[in-house]
Write a protein that holds these residues in place. Structure first.
Motif, PDB file in Angstrom:
ATOM      1  N   ILE A  17       1.015  -1.119   0.121  1.00 46.05           N
ATOM      2  CA  ILE A  17      -0.038  -0.114  -0.033  1.00 46.05           C
ATOM      3  C   ILE A  17       0.875   1.312   0.069  1.00 46.05           C
ATOM      4  O   ILE A  17       1.584   1.457   0.895  1.00 46.05           O
ATOM      5  N   GLU A  18       0.858   1.878  -0.932  1.00 47.91           N
ATOM      6  CA  GLU A  18       1.507   3.235  -1.260  1.00 47.91           C
ATOM      7  C   GLU A  18       0.892   4.520  -1.422  1.00 47.91           C
ATOM      8  O   GLU A  18       1.301   5.433  -1.238  1.00 47.91           O
ATOM      9  N   ASP A  19      -0.302   4.333  -1.620  1.00 50.28           N
ATOM     10  CA  ASP A  19      -1.238   5.430  -1.975  1.00 50.28           C
ATOM     11  C   ASP A  19      -2.094   5.791  -0.720  1.00 50.28           C
ATOM     12  O   ASP A  19      -2.709   4.899  -0.151  1.00 50.28           O
ATOM     13  N   ALA A  20      -2.257   7.210  -0.589  1.00 50.62           N
ATOM     14  CA  ALA A  20      -2.899   7.753   0.482  1.00 50.62           C
ATOM     15  C   ALA A  20      -4.697   7.151   0.560  1.00 50.62           C
ATOM     16  O   ALA A  20      -5.111   6.773   1.563  1.00 50.62           O
TER      17      ALA A  20
ATOM     18  N   GLU B  80      -5.883   4.722  -1.145  1.00 54.35           N
ATOM     19  CA  GLU B  80      -6.183   3.263  -1.043  1.00 54.35           C
ATOM     20  C   GLU B  80      -5.995   2.951   0.315  1.00 54.35           C
ATOM     21  O   GLU B  80      -6.834   2.068   0.861  1.00 54.35           O
ATOM     22  N   ALA B  81      -4.992   3.628   0.970  1.00 53.97           N
ATOM     23  CA  ALA B  81      -4.824   3.214   2.611  1.00 53.97           C
ATOM     24  C   ALA B  81      -6.162   3.625   3.161  1.00 53.97           C
ATOM     25  O   ALA B  81      -6.488   2.762   4.040  1.00 53.97           O
ATOM     26  N   LEU B  82      -6.598   4.859   3.000  1.00 62.43           N
ATOM     27  CA  LEU B  82      -7.917   5.245   3.541  1.00 62.43           C
ATOM     28  C   LEU B  82      -9.144   4.248   3.695  1.00 62.43           C
ATOM     29  O   LEU B  82      -9.861   3.950   4.455  1.00 62.43           O
ATOM     30  N   GLY B  83      -9.211   3.681   2.181  1.00 56.22           N
ATOM     31  CA  GLY B  83     -10.187   2.930   2.002  1.00 56.22           C
ATOM     32  C   GLY B  83     -10.155   1.698   2.995  1.00 56.22           C
ATOM     33  O   GLY B  83     -11.138   1.093   3.122  1.00 56.22           O
ATOM     34  N   TYR B  84      -8.643   1.122   2.822  1.00 54.58           N
ATOM     35  CA  TYR B  84      -8.570  -0.207   3.683  1.00 54.58           C
ATOM     36  C   TYR B  84      -8.798   0.161   5.177  1.00 54.58           C
ATOM     37  O   TYR B  84      -9.509  -0.821   5.882  1.00 54.58           O
ATOM     38  N   VAL B  85      -8.395   1.168   5.578  1.00 54.80           N
ATOM     39  CA  VAL B  85      -8.976   1.452   7.099  1.00 54.80           C
ATOM     40  C   VAL B  85     -10.152   1.602   7.321  1.00 54.80           C
ATOM     41  O   VAL B  85     -10.741   0.825   8.334  1.00 54.80           O
ATOM     42  N   THR B  86     -10.995   2.320   6.545  1.00 54.69           N
ATOM     43  CA  THR B  86     -12.505   2.261   6.691  1.00 54.69           C
ATOM     44  C   THR B  86     -13.166   1.269   6.566  1.00 54.69           C
ATOM     45  O   THR B  86     -14.079   1.119   6.965  1.00 54.69           O
ATOM     46  N   ALA B  87     -12.670   0.354   5.688  1.00 54.77           N
ATOM     47  CA  ALA B  87     -13.284  -0.902   5.565  1.00 54.77           C
ATOM     48  C   ALA B  87     -13.070  -1.915   6.426  1.00 54.77           C
ATOM     49  O   ALA B  87     -14.032  -2.985   6.770  1.00 54.77           O
ATOM     50  N   HIS B  88     -12.078  -1.915   7.174  1.00 54.48           N
ATOM     51  CA  HIS B  88     -11.849  -3.183   8.000  1.00 54.48           C
ATOM     52  C   HIS B  88     -12.006  -2.617   9.478  1.00 54.48           C
ATOM     53  O   HIS B  88     -11.961  -3.492  10.434  1.00 54.48           O
TER      54      HIS B  88
END
Length: 292
Positions: free
Chosen positions: A42-45, A47-55
């Motif tokens: 994960i290098e894109d901010a 994309e990272a935010l998407g993972y955080v809010t999904a999990h």
């Protein structure tokens, strides 16, 4: 990659404001990698935010993660709410941040509603301007007589002029003429040739008045065209009106600029804002005082 979030859009926006920036994006990337157990790069901010809010299904759980420190939360609050006290635990700061985001939602909602209400009030006021009241009265009078084939040369100025465009699938037909008799004959010819019934939109959205650069009253009107029980197109009209001192100083049309357009799926109610030929005229001034 599309990732579904279980955190509200407003709180996602708050997290973006908190973490997607030059200083805190490294924290966001670390948090995302920790949550996903480093199973993907994960290098894109975003994309990272998407993972955080999904999990993480709860905004409190996100903010209580060890990567988001008390210092980070305090500095964020200090920039958004200057004067924030330093005497807060991390739990206190988490609650303050969430309260700040929730307050922003309420403020934006109130501002939006206020804006909508203001626009509605302006529209309610404008529809009662003398020029718009006269325009609706004229539109009702004209199309009632026109549909009933009851329009006479005496209803127009003798030197009336017409520009008429009939736009159909097989091309465009243009007509121009310059006497009351020819104007009426041309309009009736177009109506009878296609068997049209003109159904004007007699609300403020369909009939309005304007003043042109010469100080003349312009009535703008639009509506739908019908043959039998079918709606087959739309019409858009601009009338130039002048008072006739020889007819009790009543307003009479002198200039006609009409566009009739066939459509496969006409709107149920044609409006001036959606018209194609009247946009320039709509930009003309709308006086709010009594007409001379």
């Amino acid at each position: 990659m599309s990732i579904t979030s279980s955190i509200s859009e407003a709180h996602c926006a708050g997290l973006r404001d908190l973490l997607v920036n030059e200083k805190n994006t490294p924290v966001l990337l670390q948090l995302a990698r920790s949550i996903t157990k480093n199973v993907c790069t994960i290098e894109d901010a975003e994309e990272a935010l998407g993972y955080v809010t999904a999990h993480l299904e709860d905004i409190h759980k996100v903010l209580h993660k060890r990567h988001i420190t008390r210092d980070l939360l305090f500095k964020y609050l200090h920039t958004r709410l200057p004067g924030t006290s330093t005497d807060f635990t991390k739990a206190d700061l988490v609650m303050r941040v969430i309260q700040y985001w929730d307050k922003q939602i309420t403020t934006e909602s109130v501002a939006k509603q206020t804006s909508v209400t203001t626009i509605e009030r302006i529209e309610e006021t404008e529809q009662d301007y003398p020029i718009n009241l006269m325009a609706r009265k004229f539109g009702e009078w004209f199309f009632e007589k026109f549909n009933a084939n009851d329009l006479n040369p005496s209803d127009l100025w003798s030197d009336s002029v017409l520009q008429l465009s009939v736009i159909a699938d097989d091309g465009t037909s243009d007509v121009e003429c310059s006497t009351a008799e020819e104007v009426i004959a041309s309009l009736f010819s177009a109506k009878d040739q296609f068997g049209f019934y003109f159904n004007p939109n007699l609300t403020h959205t369909g009939v309005q008045g304007r003043i042109d650069v010469y100080g003349h009253v312009v009535v703008l009107c639009c509506g739908t065209l019908h043959t039998g029980d079918r709606s087959v197109g739309v019409f858009e009209c601009a009338f130039g009106l002048l008072r006739d001192p020889n007819a009790d100083n009543n307003w009479k049309p002198k200039k006609f600029k009409w566009s009739l357009r066939s459509e496969l799926t006409p709107p149920e109610l044609h409006t001036l804002n959606s018209s194609e030929s009247l946009q320039t005229a709509l930009a003309l001034p709308t006086p709010n005082d009594t007409l001379d």
